[in-house]
Design a protein around this motif. Sequence first.
Motif, PDB file in Angstrom:
ATOM      1  N   GLN A 119      -3.736  -9.158   3.171  1.00 23.73           N
ATOM      2  CA  GLN A 119      -2.653  -9.027   4.141  1.00 23.73           C
ATOM      3  C   GLN A 119      -1.932  -7.690   4.054  1.00 23.73           C
ATOM      4  N   GLY A 120      -2.163  -6.928   3.022  1.00 24.83           N
ATOM      5  CA  GLY A 120      -1.532  -5.622   2.905  1.00 24.83           C
ATOM      6  C   GLY A 120      -0.270  -5.636   2.074  1.00 24.83           C
ATOM      7  N   THR A 121      -0.005  -4.519   1.431  1.00 25.37           N
ATOM      8  CA  THR A 121       1.225  -4.340   0.675  1.00 25.37           C
ATOM      9  C   THR A 121       1.766  -2.951   1.001  1.00 25.37           C
ATOM     10  N   LEU A 122       3.070  -2.874   1.255  1.00 23.59           N
ATOM     11  CA  LEU A 122       3.682  -1.634   1.716  1.00 23.59           C
ATOM     12  C   LEU A 122       4.052  -0.740   0.546  1.00 23.59           C
ATOM     13  N   VAL A 123       3.607   0.505   0.622  1.00 28.55           N
ATOM     14  CA  VAL A 123       3.973   1.531  -0.350  1.00 28.55           C
ATOM     15  C   VAL A 123       4.759   2.601   0.390  1.00 28.55           C
ATOM     16  N   THR A 124       5.967   2.858  -0.083  1.00 27.25           N
ATOM     17  CA  THR A 124       6.822   3.868   0.531  1.00 27.25           C
ATOM     18  C   THR A 124       7.152   4.927  -0.510  1.00 27.25           C
ATOM     19  N   VAL A 125       6.841   6.173  -0.182  1.00 26.22           N
ATOM     20  CA  VAL A 125       7.104   7.277  -1.094  1.00 26.22           C
ATOM     21  C   VAL A 125       8.197   8.142  -0.486  1.00 26.22           C
ATOM     22  N   SER A 126       9.310   8.240  -1.179  1.00 24.99           N
ATOM     23  CA  SER A 126      10.441   9.034  -0.681  1.00 24.99           C
ATOM     24  C   SER A 126      10.362  10.460  -1.211  1.00 24.99           C
ATOM     25  N   GLN A 139       9.596   7.374  -5.763  1.00 24.04           N
ATOM     26  CA  GLN A 139       9.880   8.768  -5.437  1.00 24.04           C
ATOM     27  C   GLN A 139       8.609   9.613  -5.498  1.00 24.04           C
ATOM     28  N   ALA A 140       8.611  10.679  -4.749  1.00 24.26           N
ATOM     29  CA  ALA A 140       7.487  11.605  -4.779  1.00 24.26           C
ATOM     30  C   ALA A 140       7.243  12.071  -6.212  1.00 24.26           C
ATOM     31  N   GLY A 141       5.971  12.128  -6.576  1.00 28.40           N
ATOM     32  CA  GLY A 141       5.609  12.496  -7.936  1.00 28.40           C
ATOM     33  C   GLY A 141       5.479  11.310  -8.877  1.00 28.40           C
ATOM     34  N   GLY A 142       5.926  10.164  -8.425  1.00 30.89           N
ATOM     35  CA  GLY A 142       5.889   8.967  -9.250  1.00 30.89           C
ATOM     36  C   GLY A 142       4.551   8.254  -9.186  1.00 30.89           C
ATOM     37  N   SER A 143       4.497   7.117  -9.870  1.00 37.71           N
ATOM     38  CA  SER A 143       3.263   6.330  -9.949  1.00 37.71           C
ATOM     39  C   SER A 143       3.530   4.880  -9.563  1.00 37.71           C
ATOM     40  N   ALA A 173     -13.069 -10.844 -14.736  1.00 33.27           N
ATOM     41  CA  ALA A 173     -12.537 -12.080 -15.321  1.00 33.27           C
ATOM     42  C   ALA A 173     -11.238 -12.509 -14.644  1.00 33.27           C
ATOM     43  N   LYS A 174     -10.457 -11.532 -14.192  1.00 34.11           N
ATOM     44  CA  LYS A 174      -9.191 -11.823 -13.512  1.00 34.11           C
ATOM     45  C   LYS A 174      -9.347 -11.837 -12.000  1.00 34.11           C
ATOM     46  N   ARG A 175     -10.554 -11.567 -11.519  1.00 30.13           N
ATOM     47  CA  ARG A 175     -10.826 -11.547 -10.083  1.00 30.13           C
ATOM     48  C   ARG A 175      -9.853 -10.592  -9.382  1.00 30.13           C
ATOM     49  N   THR A 176      -9.621  -9.476 -10.007  1.00 30.97           N
ATOM     50  CA  THR A 176      -8.599  -8.548  -9.526  1.00 30.97           C
ATOM     51  C   THR A 176      -9.146  -7.136  -9.417  1.00 30.97           C
ATOM     52  N   VAL A 177      -8.765  -6.453  -8.351  1.00 29.72           N
ATOM     53  CA  VAL A 177      -9.047  -5.029  -8.200  1.00 29.72           C
ATOM     54  C   VAL A 177      -7.704  -4.299  -8.152  1.00 29.72           C
ATOM     55  N   TYR A 178      -7.659  -3.150  -8.801  1.00 33.33           N
ATOM     56  CA  TYR A 178      -6.427  -2.385  -8.925  1.00 33.33           C
ATOM     57  C   TYR A 178      -6.581  -1.030  -8.231  1.00 33.33           C
ATOM     58  N   LEU A 179      -5.443  -0.496  -7.824  1.00 28.91           N
ATOM     59  CA  LEU A 179      -5.394   0.893  -7.365  1.00 28.91           C
ATOM     60  C   LEU A 179      -4.216   1.554  -8.081  1.00 28.91           C
ATOM     61  N   GLN A 180      -4.545   2.386  -9.041  1.00 27.26           N
ATOM     62  CA  GLN A 180      -3.533   3.151  -9.760  1.00 27.26           C
ATOM     63  C   GLN A 180      -3.266   4.419  -8.980  1.00 27.26           C
ATOM     64  N   MET A 181      -2.029   4.619  -8.584  1.00 25.99           N
ATOM     65  CA  MET A 181      -1.664   5.767  -7.762  1.00 25.99           C
ATOM     66  C   MET A 181      -0.689   6.651  -8.521  1.00 25.99           C
ATOM     67  N   ASN A 182      -1.093   7.871  -8.796  1.00 27.67           N
ATOM     68  CA  ASN A 182      -0.260   8.839  -9.507  1.00 27.67           C
ATOM     69  C   ASN A 182       0.057  10.022  -8.592  1.00 27.67           C
ATOM     70  N   SER A 183       1.048  10.783  -8.982  1.00 25.39           N
ATOM     71  CA  SER A 183       1.448  11.972  -8.221  1.00 25.39           C
ATOM     72  C   SER A 183       1.588  11.649  -6.738  1.00 25.39           C
ATOM     73  N   ASP A 207       1.546   9.554   1.426  1.00 29.21           N
ATOM     74  CA  ASP A 207       0.842   8.360   0.950  1.00 29.21           C
ATOM     75  C   ASP A 207       1.515   7.080   1.447  1.00 29.21           C
ATOM     76  N   THR A 208       2.664   7.209   2.084  1.00 31.17           N
ATOM     77  CA  THR A 208       3.371   6.051   2.603  1.00 31.17           C
ATOM     78  C   THR A 208       2.516   5.328   3.635  1.00 31.17           C
ATOM     79  N   ALA A 209       2.279   4.031   3.397  1.00 31.16           N
ATOM     80  CA  ALA A 209       1.415   3.249   4.281  1.00 31.16           C
ATOM     81  C   ALA A 209       1.398   1.803   3.801  1.00 31.16           C
ATOM     82  N   VAL A 210       0.827   0.959   4.635  1.00 26.93           N
ATOM     83  CA  VAL A 210       0.467  -0.379   4.191  1.00 26.93           C
ATOM     84  C   VAL A 210      -0.940  -0.285   3.620  1.00 26.93           C
ATOM     85  N   TYR A 211      -1.100  -0.758   2.401  1.00 28.11           N
ATOM     86  CA  TYR A 211      -2.384  -0.686   1.715  1.00 28.11           C
ATOM     87  C   TYR A 211      -3.062  -2.054   1.772  1.00 28.11           C
ATOM     88  N   TYR A 212      -4.322  -2.038   2.189  1.00 30.33           N
ATOM     89  CA  TYR A 212      -5.108  -3.260   2.337  1.00 30.33           C
ATOM     90  C   TYR A 212      -6.293  -3.239   1.378  1.00 30.33           C
TER      91      TYR A 212
END
Length: 128
Positions: free
Chosen positions: A120-127, A12-16, A74-84, A89-94
Amino acid sequence: VQLQASGGGLVQAGGSLRISCVASGGTFSTLHTGWFRQAPGKEREFVAAVTRSGSTTFDADSVKGRFTVSREIAKRTVYLQMNSLKPEDTAVYYCAASSSDIRHYYSNYGISPTYDDWGQGTLVTVSS
């Protein structure tokens, strides 16, 4: 390097939400990494990036103060923390990785050709 993004979903809008991108193959510690997104009917746009050392990050104006990019070598990982989160912001994130030298990357982190490998992308949908 192969990149696998995950963690997208409906919020939902405002969420993380935190999305992740795991790299396999290659030498992750030598790669700069970035996040881009593509909304329906729009061109892909830059979201955020972090240098291979993790010491410097870049954010698009549209997400500044709301999104945070980070990485765990060490985890070979990159993160994207999305707040508010907002409906726009609805999109496929690559996620993407770049082997460019640091000077080139500082000037070109926000453009797609700078990156050699894409997930390959991951879909984020904000209602609303």
